[in-house]
Scaffold this active site. Structure first.
Site, PDB file in Angstrom:
ATOM      1  N   ASP A   1      55.326  71.400  53.741  1.00  0.00           N
ATOM      2  CA  ASP A   1      54.376  70.991  54.769  1.00  0.00           C
ATOM      3  C   ASP A   1      54.995  69.977  55.734  1.00  0.00           C
ATOM      4  O   ASP A   1      54.366  69.583  56.714  1.00  0.00           O
ATOM      5  CB  ASP A   1      53.091  70.447  54.151  1.00  0.00           C
ATOM      6  CG  ASP A   1      53.310  69.233  53.267  1.00  0.00           C
ATOM      7  OD1 ASP A   1      54.459  68.766  53.168  1.00  0.00           O
ATOM      8  OD2 ASP A   1      52.330  68.767  52.656  1.00  0.00           O
ATOM      9  N   SER A   2      56.249  69.617  55.509  1.00  0.00           N
ATOM     10  CA  SER A   2      56.994  68.824  56.493  1.00  0.00           C
ATOM     11  C   SER A   2      57.098  69.559  57.818  1.00  0.00           C
ATOM     12  O   SER A   2      57.376  68.931  58.858  1.00  0.00           O
ATOM     13  CB  SER A   2      58.401  68.501  55.966  1.00  0.00           C
ATOM     14  OG  SER A   2      59.067  69.680  55.535  1.00  0.00           O
TER      15      SER A   2
ATOM     16  N   ASP B   1      54.426  74.960  49.896  1.00  0.00           N
ATOM     17  CA  ASP B   1      53.497  73.850  49.654  1.00  0.00           C
ATOM     18  C   ASP B   1      52.048  74.282  49.861  1.00  0.00           C
ATOM     19  O   ASP B   1      51.747  75.013  50.813  1.00  0.00           O
ATOM     20  CB  ASP B   1      53.771  72.713  50.636  1.00  0.00           C
ATOM     21  CG  ASP B   1      54.792  71.719  50.122  1.00  0.00           C
ATOM     22  OD1 ASP B   1      55.002  71.659  48.902  1.00  0.00           O
ATOM     23  OD2 ASP B   1      55.390  71.003  50.953  1.00  0.00           O
TER      24      ASP B   1
ATOM     25  N   LYS C   1      53.869  74.608  45.487  1.00  0.00           N
ATOM     26  CA  LYS C   1      54.219  73.221  45.152  1.00  0.00           C
ATOM     27  C   LYS C   1      53.033  72.321  45.459  1.00  0.00           C
ATOM     28  O   LYS C   1      52.374  72.479  46.490  1.00  0.00           O
ATOM     29  CB  LYS C   1      55.458  72.745  45.923  1.00  0.00           C
ATOM     30  CG  LYS C   1      55.888  71.313  45.561  1.00  0.00           C
ATOM     31  CD  LYS C   1      57.248  70.983  46.128  1.00  0.00           C
ATOM     32  CE  LYS C   1      57.197  70.666  47.597  1.00  0.00           C
ATOM     33  NZ  LYS C   1      56.413  69.422  47.901  1.00  0.00           N
TER      34      LYS C   1
ATOM     35  N   GLU D   1      51.798  68.158  45.584  1.00  0.00           N
ATOM     36  CA  GLU D   1      52.133  66.742  45.535  1.00  0.00           C
ATOM     37  C   GLU D   1      51.059  66.055  44.707  1.00  0.00           C
ATOM     38  O   GLU D   1      49.968  65.766  45.212  1.00  0.00           O
ATOM     39  CB  GLU D   1      52.171  66.155  46.946  1.00  0.00           C
ATOM     40  CG  GLU D   1      53.289  66.696  47.814  1.00  0.00           C
ATOM     41  CD  GLU D   1      53.346  66.016  49.173  1.00  0.00           C
ATOM     42  OE1 GLU D   1      52.640  64.992  49.353  1.00  0.00           O
ATOM     43  OE2 GLU D   1      54.081  66.497  50.044  1.00  0.00           O
TER      44      GLU D   1
ATOM     45  N   GLU E   1      60.862  62.496  44.767  1.00  0.00           N
ATOM     46  CA  GLU E   1      61.180  62.032  46.124  1.00  0.00           C
ATOM     47  C   GLU E   1      61.171  60.515  46.226  1.00  0.00           C
ATOM     48  O   GLU E   1      60.245  59.848  45.762  1.00  0.00           O
ATOM     49  CB  GLU E   1      60.188  62.611  47.138  1.00  0.00           C
ATOM     50  CG  GLU E   1      60.477  62.152  48.570  1.00  0.00           C
ATOM     51  CD  GLU E   1      59.722  62.893  49.642  1.00  0.00           C
ATOM     52  OE1 GLU E   1      59.896  62.565  50.833  1.00  0.00           O
ATOM     53  OE2 GLU E   1      58.950  63.817  49.300  1.00  0.00           O
TER      54      GLU E   1
END
Length: 345
Positions: free
Chosen positions: A82-83, A121, A151, A153, A221
């Site tokens: 999602d970056s 993500d 993925k 977070e 991270e």
């Protein structure tokens, strides 16, 4: 460990481990191998690399060209992170991107990723509310986004949702702890995590909980190297580091950062492997000047010719019908171009 997780773990242990040279076709991915001859990377491939203590490579991709580049370079896993909200779409943070955005980009990356294992993500808001929402959006990402794994977070509070996705829906999950950009505001901004003993202990607890819930790998991270090393050695699944030092099982970087394509900032942990941003500006500038100077397109080099007889008839027609005297053209009809016609914009 829950009953479902225990059963899933035993089944996974019974699956024969294969390396990079083995592949099996299944619904989410094509049956054909890429022209380069590299076998399809699967979860079993990742497990084999981890067992053999071979570094695992992951790289972000956001569209077909970047996916093809990662795939041809031999990257083990491609991440549609999602970056892309920031580095590809220009948003101020990653929380602005939607499920539909992520699915759109994941589909594009899937078209170019023939060998690399594709992870996408789930964006902010797609899994935080409840297990049903998390499972439904994970299913959407597999069905519509053509991802092979998703993925999240999340720390140990998300363990029940991960268990539901992995052992309930049968979808592989990569965890993500440490600096979690989706919730950076709650963390006090984009800051290194685990710098105190207490916060490092919390990261260990998160990692163990995500492993127990069924994650097959975890991204670590922005944390001190010693913390990432301890987490990696305590787990039985691979860790993929980004700003977490060299002791993790593998590494991931944001492609736009490592090739100099993001203009706002470059994280401290990122190594520059190319500087394509300035080169692109230079190339576009040269194009701009060539058009203004009249040197592009060049007649006979970048143009298509008519057959001689057709050209003569066309010249006669436009002269009589419209009073136009045409220029010399591409060789005045001496050849017929067989070059493929490119797609229009």
């Amino acid at each position: 460990m829950t009953f479902c997780a225990a059963v899933g773990h035993k089944l996974l242990q019974r699956i024969p481990t294969v390396g990079r040279g083995s592949a099996r076709a299944y619904s989410a991915r094509p049956t054909t191998l890429p022209d380069e001859g590299r076998a399809k990377v699967t979860i079993r491939t990742i497990k084999k690399l981890y067992t053999d203590q071979q570094p695992i490579t992951m790289m972000t991709a956001y569209d077909y060209p970047t996916s093809v580049a990662c795939d041809r370079a031999g990257v083990d896993m491609v991440l549609v992170g999602d970056s892309l909200a920031m580095v590809a779409l220009g948003h101020n943070d990653t929380s602005e991107i939607t499920m539909d955005d992520m699915i759109h980009h994941s589909k594009a990356v899937a078209r170019g990723s023939r060998s690399s294992f594709l992870v996408t993500d789930l964006p902010f808001g797609a899994y935080q509310s409840d297990e049903t929402t998390a499972v439904n959006n994970a299913i959407r990402m597999i069905k519509e986004g053509r991802a092979e794994a998703i993925k999240l977070e999340a720390g140990r509070r998300a363990a029940p949702k991960i268990d539901a996705i992995v052992n309930g829906a049968g979808i592989p999950v990569v965890g993500h702890i440490g600096l979690t950009p989706q919730t950076a505001v709650a963390l006090g901004g984009f800051r290194v995590q685990g710098k105190s003993v207490a916060s490092a202990q919390a990261l260990v607890a998160d990692a163990l909980a995500l492993q127990e819930a069924g994650c097959f790998a975890i991204v670590l991270e922005a944390m001190p190297s010693l913390v990432a090393e301890a987490v990696t050695r305590l787990l039985r699944i691979p860790t993929i580091g980004i700003g977490a030092g060299p002791a993790t099982s593998g590494q991931v970087l944001v492609l736009s950062d490592m090739v100099g394509m993001f203009d706002r900032f470059t994280p401290k942990f990122c190594r520059s492997f190319a500087d394509l941003g300035p080169r692109m500006v230079t190339a576009v500038g040269e194009y701009n000047e060539a058009v203004r100077a009249g040197t592009f397109p060049a007649e006979g080099t970048h143009t298509y010719a008519m057959p001689a007889a057709a050209e003569e008839r066309w010249r006669t027609y436009v002269q009589k019908e419209f009073g136009l005297e045409l220029g010399p053209g591409s060789g005045s009809g001496t050849r017929v171009s067989t070059d493929p016609v490119p797609q229009s914009i």
